[in-house]
Design a protein around this motif. Structure first.
Motif, PDB file in Angstrom:
ATOM      1  N   ASP A  92       0.831  -1.203   0.000  1.00 26.61           N
ATOM      2  CA  ASP A  92       0.000   0.000   0.000  1.00 26.61           C
ATOM      3  C   ASP A  92       0.869   1.258   0.000  1.00 26.61           C
ATOM      4  O   ASP A  92       0.557   2.237  -0.695  1.00 26.61           O
ATOM      5  CB  ASP A  92      -0.917   0.015   1.227  1.00 26.61           C
ATOM      6  N   LEU A  93       1.949   1.250   0.771  1.00 23.30           N
ATOM      7  CA  LEU A  93       2.850   2.396   0.796  1.00 23.30           C
ATOM      8  C   LEU A  93       3.439   2.642  -0.588  1.00 23.30           C
ATOM      9  O   LEU A  93       3.528   3.787  -1.048  1.00 23.30           O
ATOM     10  CB  LEU A  93       3.968   2.164   1.819  1.00 23.30           C
ATOM     11  N   LEU A 126       0.146  11.251   3.474  1.00 19.81           N
ATOM     12  CA  LEU A 126      -0.834  10.830   4.467  1.00 19.81           C
ATOM     13  C   LEU A 126      -1.700  11.990   4.954  1.00 19.81           C
ATOM     14  O   LEU A 126      -2.726  11.777   5.600  1.00 19.81           O
ATOM     15  CB  LEU A 126      -0.130  10.184   5.668  1.00 19.81           C
ATOM     16  N   VAL A 135       0.854   4.243  -2.788  1.00 24.64           N
ATOM     17  CA  VAL A 135       0.627   5.644  -2.437  1.00 24.64           C
ATOM     18  C   VAL A 135       1.759   6.523  -2.961  1.00 24.64           C
ATOM     19  O   VAL A 135       1.525   7.562  -3.593  1.00 24.64           O
ATOM     20  CB  VAL A 135       0.484   5.794  -0.911  1.00 24.64           C
ATOM     21  N   LEU A 156       2.091   4.872   9.616  1.00 21.09           N
ATOM     22  CA  LEU A 156       1.668   4.655   8.229  1.00 21.09           C
ATOM     23  C   LEU A 156       0.180   4.380   8.112  1.00 21.09           C
ATOM     24  O   LEU A 156      -0.410   4.614   7.055  1.00 21.09           O
ATOM     25  CB  LEU A 156       2.458   3.499   7.615  1.00 21.09           C
ATOM     26  N   CYS A 167      -2.033   4.587   4.942  1.00 20.60           N
ATOM     27  CA  CYS A 167      -1.661   4.137   3.600  1.00 20.60           C
ATOM     28  C   CYS A 167      -2.750   3.292   2.949  1.00 20.60           C
ATOM     29  O   CYS A 167      -3.041   3.454   1.767  1.00 20.60           O
ATOM     30  CB  CYS A 167      -0.366   3.310   3.674  1.00 20.60           C
TER      31      CYS A 167
END
Length: 484
Positions: free
Chosen positions: A39-40, A203, A43, A74, A299
């Motif tokens: 997911d990070l 974020l 993003v 996160l 995230c």
């Protein structure tokens, strides 16, 4: 107040979490989860990171020995026992079993509670004379870091512990909160401060649309919608573009220059940067705007937001199912008004569109925002092979007249079951909706989809998107956009 906008789209290739190994945590504990790293990566890629840059940043994050603390950052999780943060300048004094922060050093005992609180546990109190105070307590294991009776500044920690970024965002604003969270992440990972900020800043990119917009609601920005900054700016750029269609030749040259900007987000940036609101008013332009507040997302939530084209409508999303388009034509209308009529009447009732043949999917978004209870805010449909990411200006915009409290999208051409001349059609469609449950939408005989309209009868906005061949591949019905 919305700060500077950060991009949410990029041509860069996404990086898979499989590109790096899993870092061990403390002792026998697990490291960061593979799904979180993935997911990070999504993003960071979505906010313009190159594949090489994204991989380097994610590898550095994955190498942490403080997996739990980094996961909290996160995923935007509030600390288990967050530090108390001063919401305003003032003096802290003990009152009963709690602590009251006020702008006077002798607050008295005549403050009464109102319904508003910080995540960390502070509650707004209002004195009869109109002054505000903030009550904290009990300490619950925290230790005070400021002497009683001392003056503190907004954003100053009152106790030990980790500050909740959600609180900091409300109190200090985005820039100082991003700096504080970046500093903490840098201390937990093998990242310098600049690199940590590149991880943290997305974020804080999301915006929640709130009540208080003016000039009329924007179709893509209903109250309660979550969106990226770029999508927020893009929708305003589209509203400006629509207004510029009526621009008189004698208008300010700066407004004419806006008409030449192709990118919607950049058009809005130029409009606000040059402070052209009054100039537009003087030119007689009517422009719709929406008000938004910045929010802190993790995230995983942010990756979903990007996957949805930078905006998630208010309410709960339901997967309604799939239906088939076999004729190449879709009718977007109240099921009462599927039968063909004279063109000038037909256009008032709904819209008939050339559509991509094949399987289509549908989502409904159901919101519960007032005393009327849950209602469908949007019915979204798209063809297989495309996505629900409606990231560019619709190719078609129209209104649908509703008299039965229902509206939807139907393939009429090759279906013996959905027939516009079938007198039992409306009753059959209503039966499907009654059995639909919380989604308040249903597939009808595999050849259409229908939803309850948010405000009952009236006119509702519909938008459609086409492929390069001119066939419609996506449709949205905005069912809380009641136009009378």
């Amino acid at each position: 107040m919305i700060d500077d906008v950060h991009e949410d789209d990029s041509g860069a290739d996404a990086v898979s979490a499989g590109a790096w190994g899993m870092a061990p945590g403390l002792g026998d504990g697990p490291g960061l989860s593979r799904s979180l790293l993935d997911d990070l990566a999504r993003v960071l890629t979505g906010f313009g990171g190159s594949a090489r840059d994204v991989e380097r940043l994610v590898r550095s994050v994955a190498a942490t020995s403080e997996a739990e603390a980094v996961t909290d950052i996160l995923q935007a999780r509030p600390p288990e026992r967050a530090a108390w943060i001063a919401p305003a300048d003032g003096y802290l004094n003990e009152v009963g079993s709690g602590y009251l922060l006020t702008d006077e050093n002798a607050p008295g005992d005549d403050y009464v509670a109102v319904k508003w609180s910080l995540t960390a546990g502070g509650s707004v109190l209002r004195w009869s004379g109109g002054r505000e105070g903030w009550l904290f307590g009990p300490l619950d294991g925290r230790e005070l870091r400021v002497p009683l009776g001392s003056r503190v500044e907004a954003g100053e920690p009152l106790t030990d512990g980790i500050g909740d970024p959600h609180d900091l965002l409300r109190i200090l604003g985005e820039a100082r909160t991003v700096a504080a969270v970046s500093d903490r992440l840098a201390g937990l990972c093998t990242l310098d401060l600049e690199a940590a900020e590149r991880v943290v800043r997305p974020l804080f990119d999301a915006v929640e649309i709130v009540e208080g917009g003016f000039g009329g609601a924007l179709p893509g920005l209903r109250p309660g919608t979550l969106c990226t900054r770029r999508r927020f700016r893009t929708e305003h750029g589209r509203a400006i573009s629509r207004a510029l269609r009526d621009l008189p030749p004698s208008a300010d040259p700066r407004l004419h220059a806006l008409a030449g900007i192709r990118d919607d987000a950049e058009r809005a940036k130029a409009f606000y940067g040059q402070r052209l609101s009054q100039v537009a008013d003087d030119a007689g332009l009517s422009i719709s705007f929406a008000a938004g507040r910045p929010v802190h997302l993790g995230c995983t939530d942010l990756a979903v937001l990007l996957d949805q084209g930078g905006a998630i409508p208010a309410g709960t999303r339901y997967d309604v199912g799939s239906f088939e388009v076999t004729s190449g034509t879709l009718r977007v209308a109240d099921p009462c008004y599927l039968e063909e009529r004279a063109p000038e009447i037909d256009r008032l009732l709904g819209v008939t569109l050339p559509a991509q043949v094949g399987t289509w999917r549908a989502f409904s978004f159901v919101a519960d925002r007032d005393e009327r209870g849950p209602r469908v805010s949007e019915l979204r449909m798209w063809a297989d092979g495309h996505s629900a990411r409606f990231g560019h200006l619709p190719d078609d915009e129209s209104h649908v007249l509703v008299d039965s409290g229902m509206a939807g999208c139907f393939d009429l051409g090759n279906s013996n079951r959905i027939s516009p001349t079938n007198p039992q059609l409306v009753e059959a469609v209503r039966d499907r909706l009654m059995a639909a449950g919380p989604s308040r939408a249903a597939v009808v005989d595999d050849h259409g989809v229908v939803a309850e309209t948010g405000f009952g009868d009236g006119r509702y906005r519909a938008s459609a998107w086409r492929n390069d061949a001119g066939a419609v591949v996506a449709v949205s019905l905005y069912l809380d956009d009641w136009a009378g």
